[in-house]
Design a protein around this motif. Structure first.
Motif, mmCIF file in Angstrom:
data_model
loop_
_atom_site.group_PDB
_atom_site.id
_atom_site.type_symbol
_atom_site.label_atom_id
_atom_site.label_comp_id
_atom_site.label_asym_id
_atom_site.label_seq_id
_atom_site.Cartn_x
_atom_site.Cartn_y
_atom_site.Cartn_z
ATOM 1 N N PHE A 82 0.917 -1.251 -0.027
ATOM 2 C CA PHE A 82 -0.089 0.022 0.044
ATOM 3 C C PHE A 82 0.953 1.346 -0.005
ATOM 4 C CE2 PHE A 82 -2.893 -3.221 1.427
ATOM 5 C CZ PHE A 82 -4.049 -2.871 1.102
ATOM 6 N N ASP A 85 -1.818 7.890 0.614
ATOM 7 C CA ASP A 85 -2.626 8.820 -0.227
ATOM 8 C C ASP A 85 -2.639 10.246 0.328
ATOM 9 O OD1 ASP A 85 -3.620 6.314 -1.633
ATOM 10 O OD2 ASP A 85 -5.631 6.376 -0.727
ATOM 11 N N THR A 97 -3.632 3.163 -0.568
ATOM 12 C CA THR A 97 -4.070 2.607 -1.659
ATOM 13 C C THR A 97 -2.996 1.669 -2.168
ATOM 14 O OG1 THR A 97 -5.626 4.096 -2.418
ATOM 15 C CG2 THR A 97 -4.930 2.626 -3.938
ATOM 16 N N LYS A 102 -5.830 -2.229 -6.097
ATOM 17 C CA LYS A 102 -6.833 -1.268 -5.887
ATOM 18 C C LYS A 102 -7.306 -1.122 -4.440
ATOM 19 C CE LYS A 102 -5.775 0.568 -9.815
ATOM 20 N NZ LYS A 102 -4.549 1.344 -9.856
ATOM 21 N N THR A 104 -8.113 -0.557 -0.502
ATOM 22 C CA THR A 104 -7.468 0.803 0.197
ATOM 23 C C THR A 104 -7.467 0.138 1.666
ATOM 24 O OG1 THR A 104 -9.771 1.414 0.390
ATOM 25 C CG2 THR A 104 -8.813 2.144 -1.445
#
Length: 135
Positions: A82, A85, A97, A102, A104
């Motif tokens: 990840f 963001d 993210t 994709k 989160t």
């Protein structure tokens, strides 16, 4: 990806993120369900896809050690692919993210005096059986 695979992935991510947390801490399920996705051109109409969500509540965190817990969770989340963001300093939450799939993630409750953080993982929108049904 099917709905059940998405659910399993969010649960797996949550389990990995809370591994080896500093002590003391108590973990409990906060949310273990999904929600509907909406059509891009009609944001009030469901499109048949779902998002799966797993959230864990971490309580009993000493106020003077909260930053240590947040840093541990951030490092674990980033080690799973990840990327952060947010820009700037941590406020009350941090968002991530995974650019590969994709999914989160979030850490909420940062700076709270309640000794509680909530860590969550969400899937992207998926068809329940993995493929769009024919029209």
């Amino acid at each position: 990806m099917t709905q059940s695979q998405a659910k399993q992935q969010t649960a797996d991510y949550a389990g990995q993120a809370i591994t080896d947390l500093p002590q003391p801490v108590t973990t409990a399920s906060e949310r273990e369900n999904g929600t509907n996705c909406f059509k891009n051109d009609a944001p009030s109409e469901y499109d048949g896809r779902v998002v799966e969500i797993t959230e864990k509540r971490l309580s009993g965190i000493p106020a003077d050690r909260q930053a240590e817990y947040v840093e541990h969770l951030r490092a674990r989340i980033e080690s799973m692919g990840f990327q952060r963001d947010d820009s700037g300093a941590l406020r009350t939450s941090a968002h991530f993210t995974n650019p590969t799939n994709k999914f989160t993630s979030s850490i909420d409750g940062i700076g709270s005096s309640y000794g509680t953080l909530v860590i969550g993982f969400s899937s992207p929108c998926v068809w329940p059986n993995g493929t769009k049904p024919p029209h």
